[in-house]
Enzyme design. Sequence first.
Site, PDB file in Angstrom:
ATOM      1  N   GLU A   1      40.893  43.668  27.952  1.00  0.00           N
ATOM      2  CA  GLU A   1      39.785  43.682  26.906  1.00  0.00           C
ATOM      3  C   GLU A   1      40.125  44.751  26.114  1.00  0.00           C
ATOM      4  OE1 GLU A   1      39.058  43.306  30.417  1.00  0.00           O
ATOM      5  OE2 GLU A   1      39.401  41.017  30.056  1.00  0.00           O
TER       6      GLU A   1
ATOM      7  N   ASP B   1      45.614  41.709  33.748  1.00  0.00           N
ATOM      8  CA  ASP B   1      44.101  41.936  33.975  1.00  0.00           C
ATOM      9  C   ASP B   1      43.536  43.145  33.180  1.00  0.00           C
ATOM     10  OD1 ASP B   1      41.503  41.645  35.121  1.00  0.00           O
ATOM     11  OD2 ASP B   1      41.985  42.924  37.192  1.00  0.00           O
TER      12      ASP B   1
ATOM     13  N   ASP C   1      35.991  37.079  36.092  1.00  0.00           N
ATOM     14  CA  ASP C   1      35.073  37.170  37.605  1.00  0.00           C
ATOM     15  C   ASP C   1      33.813  36.148  37.426  1.00  0.00           C
ATOM     16  OD1 ASP C   1      37.135  39.010  37.984  1.00  0.00           O
ATOM     17  OD2 ASP C   1      35.735  40.684  37.501  1.00  0.00           O
TER      18      ASP C   1
HETATM   19  O1  MIG Z   1      37.557  45.638  38.164  1.00  0.00           O
HETATM   20  O2  MIG Z   1      42.050  43.750  40.283  1.00  0.00           O
HETATM   21  O3  MIG Z   1      39.209  39.927  37.094  1.00  0.00           O
HETATM   22  O4  MIG Z   1      40.552  39.079  39.487  1.00  0.00           O
HETATM   23  O5  MIG Z   1      40.787  40.486  41.582  1.00  0.00           O
HETATM   24  C1  MIG Z   1      38.132  44.516  39.015  1.00  0.00           C
HETATM   25  C2  MIG Z   1      41.087  43.439  40.954  1.00  0.00           C
HETATM   26  C3  MIG Z   1      39.455  44.377  38.639  1.00  0.00           C
HETATM   27  C4  MIG Z   1      39.104  42.119  38.056  1.00  0.00           C
HETATM   28  C5  MIG Z   1      39.778  40.680  37.964  1.00  0.00           C
HETATM   29  C6  MIG Z   1      39.737  40.493  39.455  1.00  0.00           C
HETATM   30  C7  MIG Z   1      40.664  41.072  40.290  1.00  0.00           C
HETATM   31  C8  MIG Z   1      40.166  42.601  40.061  1.00  0.00           C
HETATM   32  N1  MIG Z   1      40.036  43.039  38.622  1.00  0.00           N
END
Ligand code: MIG
Length: 765
Positions: free
Chosen positions: A414, A411, A485
């Site tokens: 980016e 996650d 998201d």
């Molecule tokens: O700033 O890890 O897209 O799937 O549950 C949020 C918490 C960070 C973004 C991800 C999401 C995940 C969440 N993350």
Amino acid sequence: MKDKHVKSDMPSVTISNTELIKDASLKVEAVTDNIIRIHTIPNTPDYNDTSFALEDPLEVKGKFNISQYNSTITASTNTITLKIKTTLEIDIYDKDGYLLCSDCEPANDELDEYTKAEIEQVKQEGHMPDTFDDNIKYKVTKRIFGDEAFYGLGDKTGFLNKRGYEYIMWNSDNPEPHVENATFRALYKSIPFFIVHRSKGTYGIFLDNTYKSHFDLGFSDAGSYSFSVTDGELNYYFIYGESIKEVIKSYTSLTGRSPLPQLWTLGYHQSRWSYMSAKEVLELVDNFENYDIPCDAIHLDIDYMDKFKVFTNDKERFPSLKELSDSLNNHGIKLVTIIDPGVKAEDGYNIYDEGIKYNHFARSKDGTVYHNVVWPGDAVFPNFTSSNTREWWGNNIKYLTDNNISGIWNDMNEPASFKGALPDDVVFAGDDKERLHKEIHNVYGHLMAKATYEGLKKNSQKRPFVITRACYSGSQKYTTAWTGDNQSIWTHLKLAIPQLLNLGLSGMPFAGVDIGGFGSNTTPELLSRWIEACCFSPLFRNHSAKLTHRQEPWAFDETTLNIYRKYVKLHYKFIPYLYDLCYEESLTGLPILRPLIMEYEDDKNVINCNDEYLVGSSILVAPITDQGATVRSVYLPKGVWVDYNSGKRINGNRYILYKAPVDVCPIFIKGGSILPVYPDIPNLAPENTRKLIVEFYPSDDTDNKTNESCYYMHYQDNGTDFKYQAEEYNLYKFSFSSNRPNGLKAELTQNGYKNKYTNISAVIK
Ligand code: MIG
């Protein structure tokens, strides 16, 4: 990331010393007869021609015949002819002399009619005019003849056909609802590849440049489309194909294909931000069993970690990840953990200390380690451009594999950051040279995925299961992807279809959306329609955000639970077919979920089909994606279609009205299809996958007699490791013929895997 030219003794066209490109020359090469590379080469001595998307050095092996007449150079391969003018405009013709693609003058910018002050005023009021303000270094403009449809570009918002819209490649994390407006021209992924489908002729454009780039597909001017880069070199491939499929095969021959996944990864995954304790996870397992819902994986979001420190676990909530994974494994369920790139800057934390000691983190211009803030607070960012750092990261994965974690969900890559964006000039020292953030940004997730893939492979010997949020062209070699998201809103259920289809067309076949929606609160009806709409999704995961309503299958009422169970079971039933499509994809790059246009290219009715999709070529799904709707129109392409819900035969090449109450998803099987399926199973543990049923759907079911005969190739292996690469797999040829007493004939045409099915039975539908 290699010096691409090892073999380029083939003829090519180089134009230099023009007014149009200063300090560079333009080179045109035939990579193959169908793939033309057009790129600028700067006159600087230290220029090295590298690509993050291509794993292997590029071999230039197309045969170019070159001639010149006046100021036009003609370069032909066996399939296409380029006419290159000294103005650097290129026209491309097919074998029949038909003009497929033609450079033209850029259109005037509409906003030029306004003063800067006017634009600023509108911006201040909160409105965002659709401007692309970044400095453009190179821009290519091509004519829209009128019959073009544009597909691909990865995960972008909006519709299947991108014509009339503009997009930006700059990996972006924005949790506001993703819609087709100017704010969301950029999303998490940058896959700078699109397919241009015309009534006569198809081609693709792959712009292999990792800096921020801009794609305008008839948005500012209906008569032209353009793509431009803000830095680096102009470097694009024109990919000719006789069909969309041929273009995808060529694109993935350059950027790679998804290798075969582990079989269980095609099962159902349950996730939430976050399951807060081992106890809560074990309760989920009980629920799946008690409610008779198949499940193969449970995901742990960031709260399993100790203070969000990667490669650690919270000792109170998750005292032993190993014990937890082992007890899940006893139920045939795997544990997947999230990993973020941001490393907590804390002395005494081994990952941070090691990273500092061995120089694994990106640096500011002044040479100090660059800091920003993410979940763990003050954090630093691994420099994944360095092979040493990737190896180090991969070695740290041992901590997870030692705990029997079965997959890694990447996650925030980016990379996302809480304290403003990373400055353009953050330095990433690669093996060959230093690069700045503005060049690396769009491949940060890609390189993290590569590190994760290699680390998992080394530490588990299994086919790595990686999910990523950010990626670039070529990431498909290392990772699956989810679309980030989304929200529990109907618009996002609708968006799921074109988004997954365009990802597939862009070489990312193993993808999924958060079923039920991530942000905001789902409803029983929305959750039901969501599991129906995504019932063939390769990545099949329900995930929701902290503070939103729970959305596990049993979170609502009995009706919703029953619908949910029905569609999860439907998904499991067809996993042998999905796995066959993965096998096909690994050889050809062809996606698993396909837009109708890919299989019916001559059918004008499907050019803009956003709300139906095909699974391979045999299953058509037309889900309900409107609140309250219980009937919808369905377009069936030519041929006979078997209504999966009623068994009725329907002639295609027309629209039908289909009644679909909340527990029904309109699904159609193409007449004459053979499909391999599993009986009712609780998950994909090996003992559950020993029996196969072969279903035959004749076009004509009159008296259950048919004189149709057809065949189907089915792939089987151990679904886990790399032994298939040493021929340890089976290929079955299933054929049906009405002349045979039992109809079915199953022949083994490749016989390398010993654990064959214990039972293969046949059903005529
Ligand atoms: O700033 O890890 O897209 O799937 O549950 C949020 C918490 C960070 C973004 C991800 C999401 C995940 C969440 N993350």
